[in-house]
Design a protein around this motif. Sequence first.
Motif, PDB file in Angstrom:
ATOM      1  N   ASN A  53      31.708  88.509  28.021  1.00 38.14           N
ATOM      2  CA  ASN A  53      30.820  87.596  27.696  1.00 38.14           C
ATOM      3  C   ASN A  53      29.591  88.154  27.681  1.00 38.14           C
ATOM      4  OD1 ASN A  53      30.112  85.085  27.290  1.00 38.14           O
ATOM      5  ND2 ASN A  53      30.391  84.312  29.432  1.00 38.14           N
ATOM      6  N   THR A  54      28.583  87.800  26.818  1.00 38.10           N
ATOM      7  CA  THR A  54      27.149  88.250  26.691  1.00 38.10           C
ATOM      8  C   THR A  54      26.585  86.765  26.176  1.00 38.10           C
ATOM      9  OG1 THR A  54      27.033  88.505  24.135  1.00 38.10           O
ATOM     10  CG2 THR A  54      27.845  90.451  25.359  1.00 38.10           C
ATOM     11  N   ALA A  55      25.453  86.943  26.319  1.00 36.55           N
ATOM     12  CA  ALA A  55      24.339  85.646  26.405  1.00 36.55           C
ATOM     13  C   ALA A  55      24.596  85.165  25.150  1.00 36.55           C
ATOM     14  CB  ALA A  55      22.807  86.132  26.273  1.00 36.55           C
ATOM     15  N   HIS A  56      24.893  85.695  23.855  1.00 41.83           N
ATOM     16  CA  HIS A  56      25.057  84.880  22.660  1.00 41.83           C
ATOM     17  C   HIS A  56      26.307  85.095  21.984  1.00 41.83           C
ATOM     18  CE1 HIS A  56      20.686  83.845  22.250  1.00 41.83           C
ATOM     19  NE2 HIS A  56      20.556  85.301  22.877  1.00 41.83           N
ATOM     20  N   ILE A  57      27.134  86.099  22.473  1.00 45.46           N
ATOM     21  CA  ILE A  57      28.367  86.409  21.699  1.00 45.46           C
ATOM     22  C   ILE A  57      29.362  86.746  22.642  1.00 45.46           C
ATOM     23  CG2 ILE A  57      29.496  88.007  20.196  1.00 45.46           C
ATOM     24  CD1 ILE A  57      26.713  88.464  18.872  1.00 45.46           C
ATOM     25  N   GLU A  58      30.630  86.171  22.249  1.00 49.05           N
ATOM     26  CA  GLU A  58      31.751  86.642  23.264  1.00 49.05           C
ATOM     27  C   GLU A  58      32.672  87.766  22.420  1.00 49.05           C
ATOM     28  OE1 GLU A  58      32.368  81.941  25.044  1.00 49.05           O
ATOM     29  OE2 GLU A  58      33.685  82.781  23.217  1.00 49.05           O
ATOM     30  N   LEU A  59      33.299  88.562  23.019  1.00 50.91           N
ATOM     31  CA  LEU A  59      34.400  89.426  22.579  1.00 50.91           C
ATOM     32  C   LEU A  59      35.761  89.001  23.001  1.00 50.91           C
ATOM     33  CD1 LEU A  59      31.361  91.078  22.730  1.00 50.91           C
ATOM     34  CD2 LEU A  59      32.804  92.990  22.854  1.00 50.91           C
ATOM     35  N   TRP A  60      36.469  88.369  22.051  1.00 52.94           N
ATOM     36  CA  TRP A  60      37.748  88.226  22.270  1.00 52.94           C
ATOM     37  C   TRP A  60      38.675  89.084  21.979  1.00 52.94           C
ATOM     38  CZ3 TRP A  60      39.918  83.026  22.649  1.00 52.94           C
ATOM     39  CH2 TRP A  60      38.986  81.979  22.838  1.00 52.94           C
ATOM     40  N   PRO A  61      39.870  89.330  22.711  1.00 54.49           N
ATOM     41  CA  PRO A  61      40.867  90.481  22.466  1.00 54.49           C
ATOM     42  C   PRO A  61      41.640  89.845  21.164  1.00 54.49           C
ATOM     43  CG  PRO A  61      41.349  89.041  24.332  1.00 54.49           C
ATOM     44  CD  PRO A  61      39.988  88.667  24.093  1.00 54.49           C
ATOM     45  N   GLY A  62      42.016  90.991  20.421  1.00 59.33           N
ATOM     46  CA  GLY A  62      42.760  90.514  19.126  1.00 59.33           C
ATOM     47  C   GLY A  62      43.818  89.919  19.431  1.00 59.33           C
ATOM     48  N   GLY A  63      44.654  88.848  18.539  1.00 62.16           N
ATOM     49  CA  GLY A  63      45.474  88.417  18.571  1.00 62.16           C
ATOM     50  C   GLY A  63      45.629  86.858  19.111  1.00 62.16           C
ATOM     51  N   LEU A  64      44.549  86.501  19.630  1.00 62.40           N
ATOM     52  CA  LEU A  64      44.118  85.188  20.124  1.00 62.40           C
ATOM     53  C   LEU A  64      43.685  83.936  19.491  1.00 62.40           C
ATOM     54  CD1 LEU A  64      43.369  86.270  23.736  1.00 62.40           C
ATOM     55  CD2 LEU A  64      45.702  85.623  23.128  1.00 62.40           C
ATOM     56  N   LEU A  65      42.899  84.440  18.342  1.00 58.52           N
ATOM     57  CA  LEU A  65      42.179  83.455  17.723  1.00 58.52           C
ATOM     58  C   LEU A  65      42.955  83.508  16.335  1.00 58.52           C
ATOM     59  CD1 LEU A  65      38.699  84.833  18.047  1.00 58.52           C
ATOM     60  CD2 LEU A  65      39.417  82.486  19.280  1.00 58.52           C
ATOM     61  N   ARG A  66      42.851  82.051  16.097  1.00 64.20           N
ATOM     62  CA  ARG A  66      43.241  81.551  14.665  1.00 64.20           C
ATOM     63  C   ARG A  66      42.421  81.924  13.563  1.00 64.20           C
ATOM     64  NH1 ARG A  66      45.123  75.550  16.409  1.00 64.20           N
ATOM     65  NH2 ARG A  66      46.786  76.222  18.185  1.00 64.20           N
ATOM     66  N   ALA A  67      43.118  82.387  12.510  1.00 62.36           N
ATOM     67  CA  ALA A  67      42.318  82.455  11.065  1.00 62.36           C
ATOM     68  C   ALA A  67      41.913  81.261  10.550  1.00 62.36           C
ATOM     69  CB  ALA A  67      43.163  83.117  10.246  1.00 62.36           C
TER      70      ALA A  67
END
Length: 269
Positions: A10-24
């Motif tokens: 987590n950062t103030a404006h942007i989240e870093l998600w691990p690959g493979g969890l978000l839908r295209a």
Amino acid sequence: MHRRPALLINTAHIELWPGGLLRARGNADARALARAHWVLRRKRDGRYLAVATAHGVLPLVPRLMREPGIEAALDALETQWHCRGRPEADDAELPPSGLAQRLAQLGLDADAYAADTGLALEAEPAQLSLAGRDRYRRPLWLRRAAARGWQRLQRAAALDGVALDAISGYRSHAYQLGIFERKRARGLAVADILTVNAAPGYSEHHSGDALDIGTPGEPPAEESFEQTAAFAWLQDNAGRFGFALSYPRDNPHGIVYEPWHWRWRPGAG
């Protein structure tokens, strides 16, 4: 094979998600996400900004380096590469950012709101752990200790023949403002929304320690949950796992009775 950590950075404006969890959301996204070790996701609207692959960072938007907070997000990404997904201290938090501006958009003053409701300012964790999936098959993010507590709670209920599912977990300050904006667009007044949703910065969901709990076949976040076997089980057992009901009837915060909303308390359970 590269093992992707089940962590949200987590950062103030942007989240870093691990690959493979978000839908295209399109063919271009699909190709990029298929190679992603990390996905940079804008918090205020969920836009995918870039992916980090074994070969570097691939922008998904024009002028990536003009995005607010991109330098901090790239610094966090570099730290994750070097640390190889080792968790930070469980109590690491982000400093409040943009709180006064978000409240001003709703016609609220932070000091007055806190005094009137007695609600505490809730900082966002710098890192969250994957606690499974919610009812809608979305990744459920909680602080690491709360995630473990939820998994133990859910397993114990299942052994007693009670099915519990999560409705929602962590929410950012920016996401909370979006809830208000969507409800206002439907014609609801801020005062009415505040009886159901805490103002941005003051929701327990920001902490990563709170989640809304339901049971299959029961509509989400309805008072009727009180009449279920799942709620009865939680009343008798949730405390053993560190969870407590946050908003009982006639609570002093002006929040409606929420039998579905439970918070893990550090040091409990």
